[in-house]
Scaffold this active site. Structure first.
Site, mmCIF file in Angstrom:
data_model
loop_
_atom_site.group_PDB
_atom_site.id
_atom_site.type_symbol
_atom_site.label_atom_id
_atom_site.label_comp_id
_atom_site.label_asym_id
_atom_site.label_seq_id
_atom_site.Cartn_x
_atom_site.Cartn_y
_atom_site.Cartn_z
ATOM 1 N N HIS A 87 0.831 -1.200 0.000
ATOM 2 C CA HIS A 87 0.000 0.000 0.000
ATOM 3 C C HIS A 87 0.865 1.248 0.000
ATOM 4 O O HIS A 87 2.059 1.207 0.326
ATOM 5 C CB HIS A 87 -0.954 0.021 1.199
ATOM 6 N N CYS A 123 3.499 -4.674 6.724
ATOM 7 C CA CYS A 123 3.088 -4.474 5.342
ATOM 8 C C CYS A 123 4.260 -3.978 4.495
ATOM 9 O O CYS A 123 5.322 -3.649 5.006
ATOM 10 C CB CYS A 123 1.941 -3.484 5.254
#
Length: 498
Positions: A412, A428
């Site tokens: 992301h 992440c």
């Protein structure tokens, strides 16, 4: 940019990437149960009023995915609809069907036919990806539908992002920031509606300047004074397109991660300085390390001028390490190759890289898992927060270009830091805004215009993602199509109101 030391002529220019200091915050997980909940932080595109929304029925356990072909892909829409909070897309016209995705809140999406079905007070509309949306709370919208998030020309992110300022880093004191019903209430000096939570990033759609100073306005028209807010300055970093910037076979694409990276005449800290490579500037290096004492160096061809090598400390450079061939990838298949040792990501086509960039993966006790995965869900915009009882809690609104590949791990955009090339996430894979948009546009499943999210499904499996360290092989951790692993997002999601 490669610069010469003061008083010496510049020997070579490698591209300038300015340093942008952003808010020091990390985030990587969507709120539990909110993967398919459309954010309410986007302005409406229609002036039509919607009826009050009653509490929707509880979610019913998923059944096997419908195999209805996506006939809408080549059809002409019969119209467009808008659902205030976003509509859940099912694989069949009933609420017991597999959930396929969600339309964006307050944005028009295309419909291709209307038909009756169970569990919907209105009709069911056939939409893209062989899906169906209940039109019980829908209104007619003006098309065409747009790819989400919508960005104006020259706009890099869908929102203005800001958080309450840290007043004292030693004590951890954070500004108490009021929020008002609207900008008029702020100017009049009315009592505030509430106060913003500390340690949280907020999204705003515009600014206004009045007697009270600069105000940040959100999608609900609520106004926040900007004086005690830290407005994020997103990184301008972008990766390397190998078609336009090819690299010789015996060299490797690299970026400076030192601030700055110093070039020397010899691999010796006492050697004469011949240049400086600006933070995040791209160049090429000879990947064979030169070990001198306890320190490693890399040679930079032409770094000291045409035909003259220069040398840089290895710790100040990150470079792409090719991985082993991936037999699962077809000759023309696009897939993602992440290498954690040097913090890089490559968009591969078959066995060849097309685009390479820097990332920030998990740090400390929140490492990024190794393995071969598939992107199982994509979201144009999503809030993200820490799990229950987290030691380091966080909440960030409006994270764009989110791609989940394993449980709560996703690729992301990160608008809150410029540390790409260094580990700093909660697990992440952080990408710069430009790179996140670039990668998101290339991967499957392809989120249709007007939608906020889409899961992989029969006929459209997610793009392969390999996460490795160096050239070591990794385990195949892909799940059967449509299977949601315990702890993976969406496993226990309650039905939201439409």
């Amino acid at each position: 940019m490669l610069r010469s030391p003061r008083g010496a002529p510049a020997s070579r220019v490698c591209g300038f990437r300015p340093l942008v200091v952003a808010a020091a915050l990390t985030g990587c997980s969507a709120p539990p149960g909110e993967l398919l909940e459309a954010p309410e932080s986007v302005p409406a595109t229609s002036d039509e009023r919607l009826p009050d929304e009653p509490t929707a029925e509880s979610a019913v356990a998923n059944e096997p995915a419908a195999t209805t072909p996506d006939t809408a892909a080549s059809a002409t829409p019969i119209g467009h609809r808008i659902i205030k909070s976003g509509g859940i897309v099912y694989a069949a016209p009933h609420r017991r069907a597999e959930r396929r995705g969600r339309t964006e809140a307050r944005r028009p999406f295309a419909i291709y036919s209307v038909e009756p079905g169970d569990g919907c007070e209105g009709d069911w509309a056939r939409v893209d990806k062989g899906g169906f949306v209940c039109l019980e709370y829908g209104t007619v919208g003006k098309g065409p539908a747009q790819i989400q998030p919508e960005l104006a020309d020259g706009q890099m992110l869908p929102f203005i992002y800001a958080r309450p300022k840290i007043l004292d880093r030693k004590t951890g004191a954070i500004a108490r920031v009021p929020r008002y019903q609207d900008r008029y209430a702020l100017v009049r000096g009315d009592p505030p509606l509430d106060f913003l939570e500390p340690d949280r990033q907020y999204t705003f759609v515009r600014t206004k300047t009045r007697r009270a100073g600069l105000m940040l306005i959100d999608a609900e028209e609520r106004a926040t004074p900007a004086r005690d807010m830290k407005i994020a300055a997103p990184s301008l970093f972008a990766g390397r397109e190998l078609a336009s910037e090819p690299v010789a076979d015996d060299l490797r694409p690299a970026w400076a991660v030192g601030r700055p990276a110093v070039l020397r005449e010899r691999p010796d800290p006492a050697a004469r300085q011949v240049g400086v490579v600006d933070y995040h500037a791209a160049l090429e290096i000879d990947p064979a390390p030169i070990v001198v004492g306890e320190e490693s160096w890399y040679a930079v061809p032409d770094g000291g001028g045409a035909g003259a090598k220069a040398y840089v400390v290895a710790a100040d450079m990150n470079y792409w390490i090719p991985g082993p061939a991936l037999a699962e990838a077809g000759a023309d298949e696009v897939w993602i190759d992440v290498e954690l040792g040097q913090q890089t990501l490559a968009v591969m086509r078959g066995q060849s890289p097309e685009f390479i960039t820097l990332i920030s993966s998990g740090a400390g006790g929140t490492g990024t898992p190794l393995g071969l995965f598939r992107i199982y869900e994509k979201l144009a915009i999503s809030p993200m927060r820490s799990g229950p009882n987290a030691e380091d809690p966080y909440y960030v609104d409006g994270v764009p270009w989110v791609q989940y590949f394993h449980r709560r791990y996703a690729l992301h955009a990160s608008y809150w830091h410029d540390d790409f090339g260094k580990r700093r996430s909660h697990g992440c894979i952080n990408l710069s805004p430009k790179d996140a948009a670039r990668v998101y546009a290339l991967t499957a499943p392809e989120v249709p215009p007007g939608w906020n999210s889409l899961r992989e499904h029969t006929g459209e499996p997610g793009t392969l993602v390999r996460v490795r360290r160096g050239a070591e092989p990794v385990a195949d951790r892909r799940l059967p199509l449509g299977v949601i692993e315990e702890g993976q997002e969406g496993a226990e999601e309650p039905e939201s109101q439409e």
